[in-house]
Design an enzyme around this catalytic site. Structure first.
Site, PDB file in Angstrom:
ATOM      1  N   LYS A 155      -6.088 -12.825  -7.155  1.00 34.90           N
ATOM      2  CA  LYS A 155      -7.477 -13.062  -6.711  1.00 34.90           C
ATOM      3  C   LYS A 155      -8.345 -11.881  -7.134  1.00 34.90           C
ATOM      4  O   LYS A 155      -7.915 -10.719  -7.016  1.00 34.90           O
ATOM      5  CB  LYS A 155      -7.481 -13.233  -5.192  1.00 34.90           C
ATOM      6  CG  LYS A 155      -8.808 -13.641  -4.589  1.00 34.90           C
ATOM      7  CD  LYS A 155      -8.663 -13.861  -3.078  1.00 34.90           C
ATOM      8  CE  LYS A 155      -9.954 -14.287  -2.409  1.00 34.90           C
ATOM      9  NZ  LYS A 155      -9.819 -14.507  -0.960  1.00 34.90           N
ATOM     10  N   SER A 160     -11.495 -18.984   0.692  1.00 37.18           N
ATOM     11  CA  SER A 160     -12.152 -18.466  -0.480  1.00 37.18           C
ATOM     12  C   SER A 160     -11.223 -18.275  -1.674  1.00 37.18           C
ATOM     13  O   SER A 160     -11.707 -18.171  -2.806  1.00 37.18           O
ATOM     14  CB  SER A 160     -12.802 -17.114  -0.146  1.00 37.18           C
ATOM     15  OG  SER A 160     -11.808 -16.164   0.163  1.00 37.18           O
ATOM     16  N   SER A 205      -8.639 -18.007   4.296  1.00 40.56           N
ATOM     17  CA  SER A 205      -8.811 -18.129   2.843  1.00 40.56           C
ATOM     18  C   SER A 205      -7.551 -18.323   2.021  1.00 40.56           C
ATOM     19  O   SER A 205      -7.647 -18.612   0.829  1.00 40.56           O
ATOM     20  CB  SER A 205      -9.550 -16.911   2.308  1.00 40.56           C
ATOM     21  OG  SER A 205     -10.911 -17.060   2.559  1.00 40.56           O
TER      22      SER A 205
HETATM   23  N1  GLN Z   1     -14.256 -19.024   5.473  1.00 44.71           N
HETATM   24  C1  GLN Z   1     -14.144 -17.792   6.160  1.00 44.71           C
HETATM   25  C2  GLN Z   1     -15.331 -16.922   5.853  1.00 44.71           C
HETATM   26  O1  GLN Z   1     -16.130 -17.327   5.094  1.00 44.71           O
HETATM   27  C3  GLN Z   1     -12.867 -17.090   5.807  1.00 44.71           C
HETATM   28  C4  GLN Z   1     -12.893 -16.449   4.479  1.00 44.71           C
HETATM   29  C5  GLN Z   1     -11.654 -15.633   4.209  1.00 44.71           C
HETATM   30  O2  GLN Z   1     -10.612 -15.825   4.832  1.00 44.71           O
HETATM   31  N2  GLN Z   1     -11.778 -14.680   3.293  1.00 44.71           N
HETATM   32  O3  GLN Z   1     -15.502 -15.875   6.371  1.00 44.71           O
END
Ligand code: GLN
Length: 479
Positions: free
Chosen positions: A63, A138, A162
């Protein structure tokens, strides 16, 4: 197979097929430290009879919020579009020591803020099962790359879901380790008290192998735990005796998509047929998770992102005659950060401002402690908890981008686990019919802190008993 051939094959697939789903931000196919060069070095070491580690020669996508000394680390942001890290994150160093070959940097929501992989300055990633859908976020690029069959492994990060969300939407295995299991050194911070790096793989066993490589104490991260790291793949086929699995009443919400609800109930029945006792439990605070998380995470983000000011770090705007330092900060940050990141910074700054700090931030921390306590109580009567990963299967690109609250609600089943610091994973659990297509749906398994071994064994029992783990996306099966 030689690693060089494997890596050439992977790079070839990415070159041919990735334009259809855009899972990668950059491919490490040229220059010093390129994937081919890494693979050749591994092949040479194998030829010399050296011990090259458990992931010798295997291609992996990372990532793009995890620092690599080769190529760029952009966080899918214009703020860091051309940033080159001078060092490898600890997890990347560990991958290299284990013999893995980093082939590409995967797409994400900007600075890991999002649930769909659409908030990327490089454009959205598409779901390999249905290209009109999101892969989840994400870490959507990492999950899509594995689901498309480009590479067998990938790294993601999970602050509020994410890893689990894209694993579920892409039909693969994704593990969010206990907070402290994996070093965060070299992970560009989103919310430091919640962030964890973890593996994506096609099977529970592969995820277990990769997880072991990632885990361990690190002098560069004071929150990394000084606990022995078990061989997670050992005894993976042994289901814990007298297995008791908790199902929170609140996870059977009427707000769940009916197909998600069906897959979840069928998964529970699979465990029952394997001899597990299913226990109804209460996680009354589950519904407050979103509110608490979307205070704590933006608060930490606003502080972490303050360093990107165009002077110390990040994109620097050009100034017109007469503009001053304040204009430089304003312009650099306005140009560098996308709208969702700006929203989080404003939210976070607001909840931390004097006068609001107690009402929002301190209250959220109290809810956080209460959530942790609720999980502790549940784990006194069962080995693990089962929940859906998300209330709906992968939605259409663009469906929720204009409605931040709808996007945040995707995380209702994942964020409490980060607030409590627990390990959790998504394992493929079935297919949902939605709008005339079949989409994968994951089952979430949550275990007590540092009980990843047990969690993986519980997942493996499910994988063995069902056909879902061997399903491949149309892209991966060549269709
Ligand atoms: N969807 C959540 C956020 O936007 C989690 C994102 C993540 O785990 N990096 O904060």
């Amino acid at each position: 197979m030689r690693s060089e051939d494997h890596v050439r094959d992977v790079l070839g697939r990415i070159a041919r097929q990735d334009p259809d789903i855009r899972s990668m931000i950059s491919v490490l196919d040229e220059g010093p430290g390129s994937a081919i060069e890494q693979a050749r070095a591994i092949d040479a070491r194998i030829a010399r009879g050296e011990d090259v580690g458990p992931l010798a020669g295997v291609a992996i996508a990372v990532k793009d919020n995890i620092c690599t000394s080769v190529g760029t680390t952009t966080c899918a942001s214009n703020m860091l579009r051309s940033y080159r890290s001078p060092y490898d994150a600890t997890v990347v160093e560990r991958l290299r020591r284990a013999g893995a070959v980093v082939v590409a940097k995967a797409n994400l929501d900007e600075f890991a803020m999002g649930s769909s992989c659409e908030h990327s300055a490089f454009g959205p990633t598409h779901n390999p099962w249905d290209r009109t859908r999101v892969p989840g976020g994400s870490s959507g690029g990492s999950a899509a790359a594995v689901a498309a069959g480009f590479c067998p492994l990938a790294l993601g990060s999970d602050t509020g879901g994410s890893i689990r969300l894209p694993a579920s939407h892409c039909g693969i295995v994704g593990v969010k380790p206990t907070y402290g299991r994996v070093s965060r050194y070299g992970l560009v911070a989103y919310a430091s008290s919640l962030d964890q790096i973890g593996p994506f793989a096609r099977s529970v066993e592969d995820a277990a192998l990769l997880l072991r490589v990632l885990c361990g104490e690190d002098a560069h991260d004071s929150t990394s735990a000084s606990l022995p790291v078990p061989d997670f793949a050992l005894g993976l086929d042994e289901t814990p005796a007298g297995l008791r699995l908790g199902v929170p009443r609140q996870a059977r919400s009427s707000a769940n998509n009916p197909e998600v609800a069906r897959v979840f109930e069928e998964a529970i029945e699979v465990y029952r047929s394997l001899g597990a006792t299913i226990v109804d439990v209460d996680l009354a605070l589950l519904d407050h998770g979103i509110a608490a998380y979307y205070i704590v995470a933006p608060a930490e983000a606003s502080s972490n992102l303050a360093r990107f000011d165009g002077i110390r770090y990040g994109h620097r705007a050009s100034l017109a005659p007469g503009e001053d330092l304040f204009d430089l900060y304003c312009k650099s940050r306005s140009e560098g950060f996308g709208p969702e990141v700006q929203r989080r910074i404003m939210l976070g700054t607001h909840v931390l401002s004097s006068g609001y700090y107690d009402a929002y931030y301190n209250t959220a921390l109290k809810v956080r402690r209460a959530i942790k306590h609720e999980f502790d109580t549940v784990f006194s009567s069962c080995h693990a908890v089962l929940m859906p990963v998300a209330p709906s299967p992968a939605f259409r690109l663009g469906e929720k981008t204009q409605d931040p609250l709808a996007m945040y609600l995707e995380d209702v089943y994942t964020v409490t686990i980060n607030l409590a610091g627990l390990p959790a994973m998504s394992v493929p659990a079935g297919m949902a019919r939605d709008g005339g297509v079949s989409l994968p749906v994951g089952l979430q398994i949550v275990s007590p802190a540092f009980e990843e071994s047990m969690m993986l064994r519980i997942a493996r029992a499910f994988e063995r008993a069902t056909p879902w783990g061997s399903m491949r996306s149309p892209m991966a099966s060549g269709a």
